[in-house]
Design a protein around this motif. Sequence first.
Motif, PDB file in Angstrom:
ATOM      1  N   GLY A   1       0.852  -1.139   0.128  1.00 39.35           N
ATOM      2  CA  GLY A   1       0.016   0.034  -0.002  1.00 39.35           C
ATOM      3  C   GLY A   1       0.731   1.360   0.064  1.00 39.35           C
ATOM      4  O   GLY A   1       0.380   2.157  -0.622  1.00 39.35           O
ATOM      5  N   GLU A   2       1.921   1.214   0.938  1.00 38.06           N
ATOM      6  CA  GLU A   2       2.833   2.348   0.728  1.00 38.06           C
ATOM      7  C   GLU A   2       3.363   2.910  -0.380  1.00 38.06           C
ATOM      8  O   GLU A   2       3.770   3.751  -0.721  1.00 38.06           O
ATOM      9  N   ILE A   3       3.721   1.716  -1.339  1.00 32.79           N
ATOM     10  CA  ILE A   3       4.394   2.001  -2.643  1.00 32.79           C
ATOM     11  C   ILE A   3       3.326   2.555  -3.721  1.00 32.79           C
ATOM     12  O   ILE A   3       3.796   3.659  -4.190  1.00 32.79           O
ATOM     13  N   MET A   4       2.187   2.151  -3.404  1.00 30.51           N
ATOM     14  CA  MET A   4       1.158   2.788  -4.168  1.00 30.51           C
ATOM     15  C   MET A   4       0.944   4.233  -3.601  1.00 30.51           C
ATOM     16  O   MET A   4       0.665   5.149  -4.460  1.00 30.51           O
ATOM     17  N   ASP A   5       0.866   4.331  -2.600  1.00 34.56           N
ATOM     18  CA  ASP A   5       0.726   5.989  -2.012  1.00 34.56           C
ATOM     19  C   ASP A   5       1.724   6.708  -2.300  1.00 34.56           C
ATOM     20  O   ASP A   5       1.633   7.919  -2.972  1.00 34.56           O
ATOM     21  N   LEU A   6       2.945   6.133  -2.594  1.00 31.14           N
ATOM     22  CA  LEU A   6       4.207   7.052  -2.947  1.00 31.14           C
ATOM     23  C   LEU A   6       3.923   7.305  -4.309  1.00 31.14           C
ATOM     24  O   LEU A   6       4.481   8.548  -4.852  1.00 31.14           O
ATOM     25  N   ALA A   7       3.704   6.279  -5.448  1.00 33.11           N
ATOM     26  CA  ALA A   7       3.371   6.751  -6.610  1.00 33.11           C
ATOM     27  C   ALA A   7       2.536   7.648  -6.917  1.00 33.11           C
ATOM     28  O   ALA A   7       2.636   8.631  -7.716  1.00 33.11           O
ATOM     29  N   ILE A   8       1.521   7.819  -6.111  1.00 20.55           N
ATOM     30  CA  ILE A   8       0.286   8.738  -6.108  1.00 20.55           C
ATOM     31  C   ILE A   8       0.853  10.142  -5.635  1.00 20.55           C
ATOM     32  O   ILE A   8       0.568  11.282  -6.590  1.00 20.55           O
ATOM     33  N   ALA A   9       1.474  10.160  -4.704  1.00 18.08           N
ATOM     34  CA  ALA A   9       2.385  11.451  -4.492  1.00 18.08           C
ATOM     35  C   ALA A   9       3.245  11.895  -5.308  1.00 18.08           C
ATOM     36  O   ALA A   9       3.364  13.181  -5.412  1.00 18.08           O
ATOM     37  N   LEU A  10       3.757  11.109  -6.008  1.00 10.67           N
ATOM     38  CA  LEU A  10       4.872  11.486  -7.065  1.00 10.67           C
ATOM     39  C   LEU A  10       4.387  11.942  -8.580  1.00 10.67           C
ATOM     40  O   LEU A  10       4.863  12.064  -9.481  1.00 10.67           O
ATOM     41  N   GLY A  11       2.857  12.102  -8.522  1.00  9.33           N
ATOM     42  CA  GLY A  11       2.002  12.194  -9.701  1.00  9.33           C
ATOM     43  C   GLY A  11       1.805  10.912 -10.666  1.00  9.33           C
ATOM     44  O   GLY A  11       1.790  11.183 -11.856  1.00  9.33           O
ATOM     45  N   GLY A  12       2.114   9.732 -10.032  1.00 12.71           N
ATOM     46  CA  GLY A  12       1.980   8.558 -10.892  1.00 12.71           C
ATOM     47  C   GLY A  12       0.669   7.823 -10.762  1.00 12.71           C
ATOM     48  O   GLY A  12      -0.495   8.452 -10.481  1.00 12.71           O
ATOM     49  N   THR A  13       0.888   6.806 -11.155  1.00 13.05           N
ATOM     50  CA  THR A  13      -0.658   5.881 -11.231  1.00 13.05           C
ATOM     51  C   THR A  13      -0.344   4.415 -10.552  1.00 13.05           C
ATOM     52  O   THR A  13       0.750   4.038 -10.248  1.00 13.05           O
ATOM     53  N   ILE A  14      -1.320   3.915 -10.245  1.00 17.33           N
ATOM     54  CA  ILE A  14      -1.186   2.722  -9.292  1.00 17.33           C
ATOM     55  C   ILE A  14      -1.150   1.437 -10.351  1.00 17.33           C
ATOM     56  O   ILE A  14      -0.785   0.375  -9.565  1.00 17.33           O
ATOM     57  N   THR A  15      -1.305   1.840 -11.594  1.00 16.19           N
ATOM     58  CA  THR A  15      -1.390   0.568 -12.325  1.00 16.19           C
ATOM     59  C   THR A  15      -1.119   0.966 -13.802  1.00 16.19           C
ATOM     60  O   THR A  15      -1.719   1.988 -14.257  1.00 16.19           O
ATOM     61  N   GLY A  16       0.044   0.639 -14.588  1.00 15.85           N
ATOM     62  CA  GLY A  16       0.407   1.072 -15.779  1.00 15.85           C
ATOM     63  C   GLY A  16       0.070   0.254 -16.832  1.00 15.85           C
ATOM     64  O   GLY A  16      -0.315   0.462 -18.089  1.00 15.85           O
ATOM     65  N   GLU A  17      -0.198  -1.079 -16.436  1.00 10.68           N
ATOM     66  CA  GLU A  17      -0.730  -2.327 -17.490  1.00 10.68           C
ATOM     67  C   GLU A  17      -1.189  -3.569 -16.926  1.00 10.68           C
ATOM     68  O   GLU A  17      -1.548  -4.278 -17.524  1.00 10.68           O
ATOM     69  N   HIS A  18      -1.253  -3.828 -15.525  1.00 14.69           N
ATOM     70  CA  HIS A  18      -1.685  -5.017 -14.960  1.00 14.69           C
ATOM     71  C   HIS A  18      -3.097  -4.903 -14.592  1.00 14.69           C
ATOM     72  O   HIS A  18      -3.809  -5.819 -14.534  1.00 14.69           O
ATOM     73  N   GLY A  19      -3.653  -3.772 -14.676  1.00 10.49           N
ATOM     74  CA  GLY A  19      -5.123  -3.581 -14.210  1.00 10.49           C
ATOM     75  C   GLY A  19      -5.324  -3.520 -12.690  1.00 10.49           C
ATOM     76  O   GLY A  19      -4.445  -3.846 -11.971  1.00 10.49           O
ATOM     77  N   VAL A  20      -6.436  -2.990 -12.269  1.00  9.16           N
ATOM     78  CA  VAL A  20      -6.728  -2.661 -10.923  1.00  9.16           C
ATOM     79  C   VAL A  20      -7.186  -4.093 -10.178  1.00  9.16           C
ATOM     80  O   VAL A  20      -6.681  -4.131  -9.135  1.00  9.16           O
ATOM     81  N   GLY A  21      -7.903  -4.850 -10.861  1.00  5.06           N
ATOM     82  CA  GLY A  21      -8.335  -6.155 -10.255  1.00  5.06           C
ATOM     83  C   GLY A  21      -8.966  -5.913  -8.830  1.00  5.06           C
ATOM     84  O   GLY A  21      -9.857  -4.996  -8.689  1.00  5.06           O
ATOM     85  N   ARG A  22      -8.484  -6.879  -8.053  1.00  5.76           N
ATOM     86  CA  ARG A  22      -9.283  -6.620  -6.641  1.00  5.76           C
ATOM     87  C   ARG A  22      -7.973  -6.197  -5.710  1.00  5.76           C
ATOM     88  O   ARG A  22      -8.437  -5.745  -4.659  1.00  5.76           O
ATOM     89  N   LEU A  23      -6.855  -6.528  -6.174  1.00  4.68           N
ATOM     90  CA  LEU A  23      -5.754  -6.201  -5.038  1.00  4.68           C
ATOM     91  C   LEU A  23      -5.601  -4.495  -4.962  1.00  4.68           C
ATOM     92  O   LEU A  23      -4.961  -4.336  -4.098  1.00  4.68           O
ATOM     93  N   LYS A  24      -5.887  -3.724  -6.052  1.00 11.01           N
ATOM     94  CA  LYS A  24      -5.559  -2.373  -6.006  1.00 11.01           C
ATOM     95  C   LYS A  24      -6.983  -1.636  -5.908  1.00 11.01           C
ATOM     96  O   LYS A  24      -6.671  -0.271  -5.755  1.00 11.01           O
ATOM     97  N   LYS A  25      -7.901  -2.140  -5.842  1.00  8.92           N
ATOM     98  CA  LYS A  25      -9.090  -1.329  -6.102  1.00  8.92           C
ATOM     99  C   LYS A  25      -9.219  -0.356  -4.746  1.00  8.92           C
ATOM    100  O   LYS A  25     -10.024   0.763  -5.026  1.00  8.92           O
ATOM    101  N   ALA A  26      -8.858  -0.533  -3.620  1.00 13.09           N
ATOM    102  CA  ALA A  26      -8.742   0.448  -2.497  1.00 13.09           C
ATOM    103  C   ALA A  26      -8.217   1.385  -2.662  1.00 13.09           C
ATOM    104  O   ALA A  26      -8.311   2.439  -1.972  1.00 13.09           O
ATOM    105  N   TRP A  27      -7.026   1.608  -3.537  1.00 16.84           N
ATOM    106  CA  TRP A  27      -6.419   2.730  -3.909  1.00 16.84           C
ATOM    107  C   TRP A  27      -6.853   3.545  -5.078  1.00 16.84           C
ATOM    108  O   TRP A  27      -6.430   4.741  -5.458  1.00 16.84           O
ATOM    109  N   LEU A  28      -7.917   3.009  -5.916  1.00 19.24           N
ATOM    110  CA  LEU A  28      -8.462   3.646  -6.879  1.00 19.24           C
ATOM    111  C   LEU A  28      -9.030   4.910  -6.732  1.00 19.24           C
ATOM    112  O   LEU A  28      -8.609   6.005  -7.486  1.00 19.24           O
ATOM    113  N   PRO A  29      -9.761   4.968  -5.831  1.00 18.25           N
ATOM    114  CA  PRO A  29     -10.533   6.443  -5.480  1.00 18.25           C
ATOM    115  C   PRO A  29      -9.479   7.544  -5.344  1.00 18.25           C
ATOM    116  O   PRO A  29      -9.744   8.720  -5.701  1.00 18.25           O
ATOM    117  N   ASP A  30      -8.465   7.218  -4.393  1.00 21.05           N
ATOM    118  CA  ASP A  30      -7.448   8.331  -4.263  1.00 21.05           C
ATOM    119  C   ASP A  30      -6.701   8.594  -5.433  1.00 21.05           C
ATOM    120  O   ASP A  30      -6.198   9.748  -5.495  1.00 21.05           O
TER     121      ASP A  30
END
Length: 447
Positions: free
Chosen positions: A389-418
Amino acid sequence: MRENLPDGALLTDPDLTAGYKQDWARDPDAVTPLAVVRATSTADVQTVLRWASEHGVPVVPRGAGSGLSGGATAVAGGVVVTTERMRAIEVDPVTRTAVVQPGLLNTEVKKAVAEHGLWYPPDPSSFEICSIGGNAATNAGGLCCVKYGVTTDYVLGLEVVLADGTAVRLGGPRLKDVAGLSLTKLFVGSEGTLGIITEITLRLIPAQPPQATVVASFSSIEDAAGAILEITRSLRPSMLEFMDRVAINAVEDEMKMGLDRDAEALLVARSDAPGAFAAQEATTMADVFTAHDATEVFSTDDADEGEAFCAARRFAIPAVELKGSLLLEDVGVPLPQLAALVTGIAEIAKTRDVMVSVIAHAGDGNTHPLIVYNADDPDMTERANLAFGEIMDLAIALGGTITGEHGVGRLKKAWLPDYVGEDVMALTRKIKDALDPQGILNPGAVL
C-alpha cells in the motif's frame, strides 16, 4: 444451461473447478467457483450470461490466468467463463489486420502474423503464456511500448457479450473510424466488468527491423535515471528496460550470464531504427550511458546476443519469485520522478524489513516493484502488505499511477478512489450500472 453448451464445456467437479479459482496474483480471498464454462464460441458465452442474468449469478471472465492483480479471482456461488478454447485467427495481409479469438496466446498471434511479414507489437514479459483476450481486458503493455504503444493502440474492433447475453460488434478493420462514441476503447482495459470479449480485430504493422542492443551497468540509481531521461529526451528507443540490484542478482543466480552483481542498476536499451540508423542510435545511447558514469557498457548488433539480454530482463519476475512469495506491483510515474520512486521504494523496504526488487519499463516510467516475503510468516506477510500500500501511496504522491498495464483487479481497488478522485469513481459506477445493472460481471473487481 448444460443442454445449450457443447459436451465437456461445463465443469462442476470441485477437483476440476478449483484450478480456475485465481490468477497468478494468488488472491487470498479466492474461492472455488460453482462452475466453470470452457467456452468455444460467442454463442457459448451468450448462453452463460443469459442464464446468469436470469438467475442473478456472478460471472468472472478468465483468459490464461496469468493476470497479476486478481482480476480473475473466482467469487462464491459464481461461474468462471474461460476463453482458453477460443483460438481461431484470420490474418489479412492486405489490410494489415488480424481477427482473433481471445484464447490465443500473445506469442501465437505474433507467430501467425509473422508468416505474412507482419508484426503485432505489444509484448508483455509473459507473452509466451498470456492470452490476447486477457491483454485486451487489462490493456497490457510490455517491453517495446516505449516506442510502439500498448494493446489499445492496436485494437481496431471487438465483439463483446454484455451482461444480458447481447453480443455487440464495435469498430472493425478500418484505420480511421470516428462514427459514434469510442466504445471499443471503453471495453479495452475494462477487466471483464462491462462485458466479455469474444473476438478482437488487431492492427498490425510491418515486421520489426533488426535491432541493435546496448547494455549498461551503473553504481547508482541516480546515474541510471539521468541516462534514461537524456535518452528519452532525444530518442525513441524500441526498448529501454531497468533492473535493480536484487533483480540482477536473482537473474544471475539462474542464468549465469556474467552480470555485475555489485551494480545498483542495469539498463537494457535497443534501437530498431531503419538501416544504419540503428547502429547510430545505439552509439548515441552508449555515449549517454558513459557520460552518466556507467561502470560497464556493452553494445551488439548480433540478434542472438541482444535477445539474450532481453530474455534476462523477461526472466526477472520468475527469478525473484524463486526467493519467496511475491506481491507484484505495477506503479508508474512521470519519468523525472523515476529515481525518487525507486529510492523511495528502497526506504519502504528498509522500514518494513522486506525485500523489494524493482524492474521497470524505464522508457515510459512503468515500474514493477516485487515484494518478496514468506507467506507462512504472518508478521512478515502483514509487513509486505503494508509495503504494498505504501508503494502505491508513494506513486500517487509523485504524480504517478497505481497501475500502468496489469489492471486494478481486486488487489488495488482500495487505492483507485485516491488516484482518480470521487467524481471519476461516480462516473465509472454510472457506466458500470448502465451496462451491468445487476452487477453480475466480475463483481469485486475494480469497483
